[in-house]
Design an enzyme around this catalytic site. Structure first.
Site, PDB file in Angstrom:
ATOM      1  N   LYS B  76       0.745  -1.297   0.290  1.00 35.31           N
ATOM      2  CA  LYS B  76      -0.151  -0.194  -0.032  1.00 35.31           C
ATOM      3  C   LYS B  76       0.579   1.323  -0.420  1.00 35.31           C
ATOM      4  O   LYS B  76       1.848   1.193   0.485  1.00 35.31           O
ATOM      5  CB  LYS B  76      -1.531   0.116   1.152  1.00 35.31           C
ATOM      6  N   SER B 151      -9.729   1.864   2.434  1.00 35.76           N
ATOM      7  CA  SER B 151      -8.917   2.726   1.623  1.00 35.76           C
ATOM      8  C   SER B 151      -8.222   2.380   0.908  1.00 35.76           C
ATOM      9  O   SER B 151      -7.487   2.310  -0.168  1.00 35.76           O
ATOM     10  CB  SER B 151      -8.377   3.567   2.699  1.00 35.76           C
ATOM     11  N   SER B 175     -10.696  -0.112   6.371  1.00 34.87           N
ATOM     12  CA  SER B 175      -9.492   0.182   5.402  1.00 34.87           C
ATOM     13  C   SER B 175      -9.017  -1.268   5.304  1.00 34.87           C
ATOM     14  O   SER B 175      -8.581  -0.982   3.443  1.00 34.87           O
ATOM     15  CB  SER B 175      -8.915   1.340   5.272  1.00 34.87           C
TER      16      SER B 175
END
Lengths: 95, 482
Positions: B76, B151, B175
């Site tokens: 990420k 997210s 998320s």
């Protein structure tokens, strides 16, 4: 209670954000909707309840006050927008 | 079975048996990323990946390979990676080449993994649909007109879409779990403090926690082994022993007591999602578990509590983005104030500005008690609800998200978007570990089952999830490719 555009503009300034007129309108609507959601909290009885700042109720660890980091200023300043002689440059503050 | 549908455990076996090399599987993934239109990656580190794959193959040849050696993964873009752009999905950090590694990045490097690239995400992890990225929305591999969740949407889409074997994620209000649910993969948010936050760009520091996003619970256990641990560089890292998370995967779950919070099955939950969740629970009953209704009476307040606490913390955390030391700086600032105002206004997206302003207001003199302090007290009540429930049950189960993935662009106002986080927020507020595992489909879109455990019960959650995956094949489904 509801925030006026003037108040939202002031909040934006405190957070060092500037909003266009259109953005100010939209944000006033959105911020009021979000704060409306937060109003629900007012109906909860929290008398005698301790605020919870940390999920594990942990206290901050302390360490010996000794320098452990090396000088990385060249590396760190290599990604800075503007530097000179190990200083970060910004527009002149005092003439 | 193609390379990109294999788990970590299967790829590791194939590498060991010389069925393929790390260079070959890395190239396979890089080719797939190149052909993909999911927009799952912000940066593809192809050269670095090939160098790491070659080094991994050399290590495998010497017989010293670990389970993760040579496995291609996606990281990420919230984790700092030395020498590689780390944008957090923001224009503010579009030019930010991190001068250091996050502890998680460092730990993963130590295991000889191959990093394929950095995944797309909602800006500074603020969002539930991955539509708040400076780099554009990510598409759901199951239906490209749908959101992947957020997210960690790029990470979820990358695993579900066969663009990486696994991915890393972070979870502040859901998320990891919500995109895992909407993309049909396995995601684990560990107990707060289990994985180091050092070098993980901060959103809300008392809630942020990193974890694995994988195809199976077994893979999640393997990755968590590499990510977890005490870190003196993170002031809230827990000095808690790290067990081998794979050790208890095969334990029987006979006699397990499952708690179903009645508040998680009330109005707003899609009927078909509810049906899938209940049939998953039935599956557990068939495996010898018992089910009990529990109550989390304050969980209804998780949304207002979270949307005060998190913005307050973010308004403080993001004050460091000022255009002076790194990141975006506006053109020709006329004075210092203009530099701050324009760099921040031009560098941040709409949702980030909204949350900064909510936080700035809720923390300001005269409003602090009514908002921030009140929310922190409610947070305590939410946490106490779980403490009570875990006296009666071993694990709490329910939906991750009230619906399956919705259409890209369909939810426009922020409050409606926040309401979709209803089932995930309370685990973050309490600091508890939570998982999402695939539990079926509704109209061809994945449905995730949420597991919430007591503090430090990651091994138990992984065991429960693994046993479910031995009995079902929802986790083994892949989206159709055209």
């Amino acid at each position: 209670m509801s925030l006026s555009e003037g108040q939202v503009s002031q909040i934006a300034y405190l957070a060092r954000l500037s909003l266009s007129n259109e953005a100010l309108k939209d944000n006033t609507k959105d911020l009021n909707a979000i704060l409306g959601l937060a109003e629900q909290l007012g109906s909860i009885d929290t008398d005698g309840i301790e605020p919870m700042a940390h999920p594990l109720h942990m206290t901050q660890r302390l360490r010996a006050d000794v320098v452990t980091e090396k000088d990385h200023s060249d590396l760190f300043q290599s990604i800075a927008p503007k530097t000179d002689n190990k200083h970060y440059l910004v527009p002149t503050v005092i003439e | 079975m193609s390379i990109h549908t294999k788990t970590i455990a299967q790829l590791a076996q194939g590498l060991k048996d010389k069925d393929f090399s790390s260079v070959e599987i890395t190239q396979h993934y890089l080719d797939r990323i190149k052909q993909s239109d999911l927009n799952a990656f912000i940066t593809v580190t192809d050269e670095l990946a090939m160098t790491q794959a070659q080094a991994a193959d050399e290590k495998i040849a010497t017989g010293n390979a670990g389970i993760l050696t040579g496995i291609p993964y996606a990281h990420k873009d919230i984790f700092c990676t030395q020498g590689v752009k780390t944008s957090a999905g923001s224009k503010m950090l579009d030019n930010f080449i991190s001068p250091y590694d996050a502890t998680v990045s460092h730990q993963l490097n130590q295991t000889d993994l191959v990093m394929l690239g950095k995944t797309n995400m909602d800006e500074f992890a603020m969002g539930s649909s991955n539509e708040n990225s400076f780099y554009g929305a990510v598409k759901n591999p199951w239906d490209k007109s749908k959101i992947p969740g957020g997210s960690s949407g790029g990470s979820a889409a990358s695993v579900a879409g066969g663009l990486s074997c696994f991915a890393t994620g972070t979870d502040t209000g859901g998320s990891i779990r919500q995109p895992a649910s909407l993309c049909g993969i396995t995601g684990l948010k560990p107990t707060y403090g289990r994985v180091s936050r050092y070098g993980m760009i901060a959103y809300a520091s008392s809630l942020d926690q990193a974890g694995p996003m994988t195809k199976t619970a077994e893979d999640a256990a393997i990755v968590l082994n590499a990510m977890a641990g005490f870190d003196e560089k993170d002031s809230t890292s827990a000095e808690q022993e790290v067990p081998d998370y794979t050790a208890n995967l095969n334990d029987s779950i006979k006699g397990l007591t499952i708690g179903l919070p009645k508040e998680f099955f009330s109005d707003g939950l899609d009927d078909e999602v509810a049906t899938q969740i209940m049939s998953a629970v039935k599956e557990f009953e068939a495996m010898g578990a018992t089910v009990k209704e529990v109550s989390l009476p304050n969980s209804a307040y998780a949304i207002p509590t979270y949307y005060i606490v998190a913005p307050c913390e973010c308004s403080s955390n993001l004050s460091r983005m000022d255009g002076v030391r790194y990141g975006y700086r506006c053109e020709n600032p006329k004075d210092l104030e203009d530099l701050y105002l324009r760099s921040r206004s031009e560098g941040f997206g709409e949702e980030v500005k909204r949350r900064i302003m909510i936080g700035a207001y809720a923390l300001s003199a005269g409003y602090y008690d009514a908002y921030y302090l009140k929310a922190q007290k409610t947070r305590h009540l939410i946490s106490d609800d779980f403490k009570k429930a875990f006296k009666e049950v071993d694990v709490i189960m329910g939906p991750v998200s009230p619906t399956t993935a919705f259409d890209l662009g369909s939810v426009k106002d922020p409050v409606s978007m926040y309401l979709a986080d209803i089932y995930t927020l309370s685990a973050n507020l309490a600091g508890l570990p939570g998982m999402s595992i695939p539990a079926g489909f509704s109209k061809k879109l994945p449905v995730g089952l949420q597991l919430i455990g007591d503090y430090w019960s990651e091994s138990k959650l992984l065991n429960i999830a693994h046993q479910f995956q031995l009995q079902t094949d929802w986790h083994a489904q892949s989206p159709q490719e055209n």
